[in-house]
Enzyme design. Structure first.
Site, PDB file in Angstrom:
ATOM      1  N   GLU A  74      64.662   7.980  21.127  1.00  0.00           N
ATOM      2  CA  GLU A  74      64.301   7.613  22.499  1.00  0.00           C
ATOM      3  C   GLU A  74      63.924   8.831  23.344  1.00  0.00           C
ATOM      4  O   GLU A  74      62.966   8.769  24.108  1.00  0.00           O
ATOM      5  CB  GLU A  74      65.463   6.877  23.188  1.00  0.00           C
ATOM      6  CG  GLU A  74      65.129   6.600  24.653  1.00  0.00           C
ATOM      7  CD  GLU A  74      66.104   5.712  25.380  1.00  0.00           C
ATOM      8  OE1 GLU A  74      67.196   5.437  24.844  1.00  0.00           O
ATOM      9  OE2 GLU A  74      65.772   5.291  26.496  1.00  0.00           O
ATOM     10  N   ASP A  95      68.574   5.412  18.922  1.00  0.00           N
ATOM     11  CA  ASP A  95      68.930   5.530  20.338  1.00  0.00           C
ATOM     12  C   ASP A  95      70.222   6.344  20.366  1.00  0.00           C
ATOM     13  O   ASP A  95      71.265   5.872  19.915  1.00  0.00           O
ATOM     14  CB  ASP A  95      69.137   4.160  20.988  1.00  0.00           C
ATOM     15  CG  ASP A  95      69.232   4.286  22.512  1.00  0.00           C
ATOM     16  OD1 ASP A  95      69.542   5.396  23.000  1.00  0.00           O
ATOM     17  OD2 ASP A  95      69.011   3.285  23.207  1.00  0.00           O
ATOM     18  N   ILE A  97      72.163   7.333  22.831  1.00  0.00           N
ATOM     19  CA  ILE A  97      73.168   6.628  23.634  1.00  0.00           C
ATOM     20  C   ILE A  97      72.487   5.392  24.218  1.00  0.00           C
ATOM     21  O   ILE A  97      71.626   5.509  25.089  1.00  0.00           O
ATOM     22  CB  ILE A  97      73.745   7.498  24.780  1.00  0.00           C
ATOM     23  CG1 ILE A  97      74.422   8.751  24.228  1.00  0.00           C
ATOM     24  CG2 ILE A  97      74.732   6.668  25.615  1.00  0.00           C
ATOM     25  CD1 ILE A  97      75.060   9.649  25.288  1.00  0.00           C
ATOM     26  N   ASP A  98      72.848   4.241  23.713  1.00  0.00           N
ATOM     27  CA  ASP A  98      72.382   2.990  24.319  1.00  0.00           C
ATOM     28  C   ASP A  98      73.478   2.562  25.289  1.00  0.00           C
ATOM     29  O   ASP A  98      74.643   2.438  24.900  1.00  0.00           O
ATOM     30  CB  ASP A  98      72.164   1.918  23.248  1.00  0.00           C
ATOM     31  CG  ASP A  98      71.631   0.634  23.871  1.00  0.00           C
ATOM     32  OD1 ASP A  98      70.783   0.725  24.770  1.00  0.00           O
ATOM     33  OD2 ASP A  98      72.073  -0.442  23.460  1.00  0.00           O
ATOM     34  N   THR A 100      73.356   4.117  28.683  1.00  0.00           N
ATOM     35  CA  THR A 100      73.561   5.400  29.370  1.00  0.00           C
ATOM     36  C   THR A 100      74.204   5.215  30.755  1.00  0.00           C
ATOM     37  O   THR A 100      74.999   6.059  31.182  1.00  0.00           O
ATOM     38  CB  THR A 100      72.222   6.165  29.482  1.00  0.00           C
ATOM     39  OG1 THR A 100      71.766   6.436  28.161  1.00  0.00           O
ATOM     40  CG2 THR A 100      72.381   7.484  30.200  1.00  0.00           C
ATOM     41  N   ASP A 222      66.201   0.225  20.976  1.00  0.00           N
ATOM     42  CA  ASP A 222      67.230  -0.641  21.555  1.00  0.00           C
ATOM     43  C   ASP A 222      67.634  -1.759  20.591  1.00  0.00           C
ATOM     44  O   ASP A 222      68.779  -2.199  20.594  1.00  0.00           O
ATOM     45  CB  ASP A 222      66.712  -1.317  22.837  1.00  0.00           C
ATOM     46  CG  ASP A 222      66.409  -0.351  23.963  1.00  0.00           C
ATOM     47  OD1 ASP A 222      67.268   0.501  24.241  1.00  0.00           O
ATOM     48  OD2 ASP A 222      65.320  -0.455  24.567  1.00  0.00           O
TER      49      ASP A 222
HETATM   50  C1  IPD Z   1      69.224   0.138  28.181  1.00  0.00           C
HETATM   51  C2  IPD Z   1      70.389  -0.755  27.831  1.00  0.00           C
HETATM   52  C3  IPD Z   1      70.431  -1.950  28.753  1.00  0.00           C
HETATM   53  C4  IPD Z   1      69.160  -2.734  28.726  1.00  0.00           C
HETATM   54  C5  IPD Z   1      67.977  -1.841  29.041  1.00  0.00           C
HETATM   55  C6  IPD Z   1      67.944  -0.644  28.093  1.00  0.00           C
HETATM   56  P1  IPD Z   1      69.551   2.734  27.707  1.00  0.00           P
HETATM   57  O1  IPD Z   1      69.151   1.210  27.281  1.00  0.00           O
HETATM   58  O2  IPD Z   1      70.270  -1.199  26.514  1.00  0.00           O
HETATM   59  O3  IPD Z   1      71.473  -2.845  28.412  1.00  0.00           O
HETATM   60  O4  IPD Z   1      69.242  -3.776  29.662  1.00  0.00           O
HETATM   61  O5  IPD Z   1      66.812  -2.613  28.864  1.00  0.00           O
HETATM   62  O6  IPD Z   1      66.874   0.189  28.443  1.00  0.00           O
HETATM   63  O7  IPD Z   1      68.616   3.151  28.782  1.00  0.00           O
HETATM   64  O8  IPD Z   1      70.958   2.687  28.165  1.00  0.00           O
HETATM   65  O9  IPD Z   1      69.371   3.483  26.426  1.00  0.00           O
HETATM   66 CA    CA Z   2      69.299   5.382  25.344  1.00  0.00          CA
END
Ligand code: IPD
Ligand code: CA
Length: 274
Positions: A74, A95, A97-98, A100, A222
């Site tokens: 990412e 990813d 950190i999903d 963040t 994601d």
């Molecule tokens: C997000 C998370 C969030 C989702 C967003 C994503 P990130 O990823 O997964 O739950 O609703 O669409 O972008 O930015 O924390 O890696």
């Molecule tokens: Ca992320």
């Protein structure tokens, strides 16, 4: 697959090793306090020093273990052998950190998500919650697992009784559209959950902790690993009208719920808007 392409189980072993190490780094950095916070697409789309450090570490480790593979992450995009990969080549989708925003606030719902894709098909994936150590894995055709327990989709058959997870993007116009979709959907489901990490949402759907999940605007990092976990647990993971899951929409639901949720979302133009 080329004869030199490792079996999905072998790729999963590598993914798990790298994801555990990466999650350890994320957790250790969180314990020291969040640093290096900047924004990306909008003022609420944050990235921290940990997102970058975890990705650099995971990419370096993948390149050490699998020097000929490519990696899509990412934060730093593509790295490795190049876009025109040979048949059977492995691409890792990461990813670091999903979730963040959860990481920023110290909410224990953020994860490392790592998938291995061969010829455009995700064949192995791991999602590890860095805060709790919970870990979900799957290989294509080999089932979805957590702590040695094979995962099965919810057996709910009535959308009106379904607990549905979703999420929102970072762009205000998109969020407005997503909120309007939610307004149209919520009278027809048990309730809605918004946990803040798409990869974990998909894993929760895989173990039946929610009945289904949908979201517009997701990137490959994601949903690649979590989508495989959900599919291997028996959920249907797709977009609208037979499309593949992707940026327009990802819907993950047990077969008995899929059409009901799909048709509601289609009527609400969930894949449309900005
Ligand atoms: C997000 C998370 C969030 C989702 C967003 C994503 P990130 O990823 O997964 O739950 O609703 O669409 O972008 O930015 O924390 O890696
Ligand atoms: Ca992320």
């Amino acid at each position: 697959m080329q004869s030199s392409t490792p079996a999905p189980a072998e790729l999963l072993e590598i993914a798990v090793t790298v994801a555990r190490q990466a999650a350890g780094t994320a957790q250790a950095m969180r314990a020291e306090g969040v640093s290096g916070v900047t924004t990306k697409s909008t003022a609420t789309d944050v990235v921290t020093a940990a997102d970058r450090a975890v990705e650099r570490q995971a990419v370096a480790e993948l390149r050490r273990l699998r020097p000929d593979d490519t990696v899509l992450g990412e934060e730093y995009g593509d790295s490795g052998a190049g876009a025109t990969a040979a048949p059977g080549a492995v691409r890792w989708i990461l990813d670091p950190i999903d979730g963040t925003v959860n990481y920023l606030y110290g909410l224990p719902q953020y994860a490392v998500s790592l998938a291995a894709e061969v010829d455009g098909e995700v064949v192995a994936g791991v999602v590890r919650n860095a805060a709790t150590g919970d870990e979900w894995t799957a290989t294509r055709g080999g089932g979805a697992w957590r702590d040695g327990r094979r995962l099965r989709a919810s057996t709910e058959t009535d959308l009106g009784q379904a607990l549905v997870a979703t999420g929102f993007g970072y762009d205000a116009a998109r969020r407005t559209h997503q909120a309007n979709v939610l307004v149209g959907l919520i009278p027809y489901v048990r309730d809605i959950r918004r946990f803040g990490a798409a990869a974990l949402d998909l894993c929760l759907a895989a173990e039946g902790a929610v009945d289904a999940y949908y979201e517009k605007g997701l990137n490959a990092w994601d949903h690649a690993a979590g989508g495989l976990v959900a599919a291997e647990a028996g959920l249907r993971v797709a977009g609208l009208h037979g499309a593949a899951p992707g940026p327009d929409l990802v819907v993950a639901a047990p077969p008995a719920l899929f059409d009901q949720l799909h048709d509601r979302l289609a009527r609400l133009d969930a894949a449309g808007g900005p």
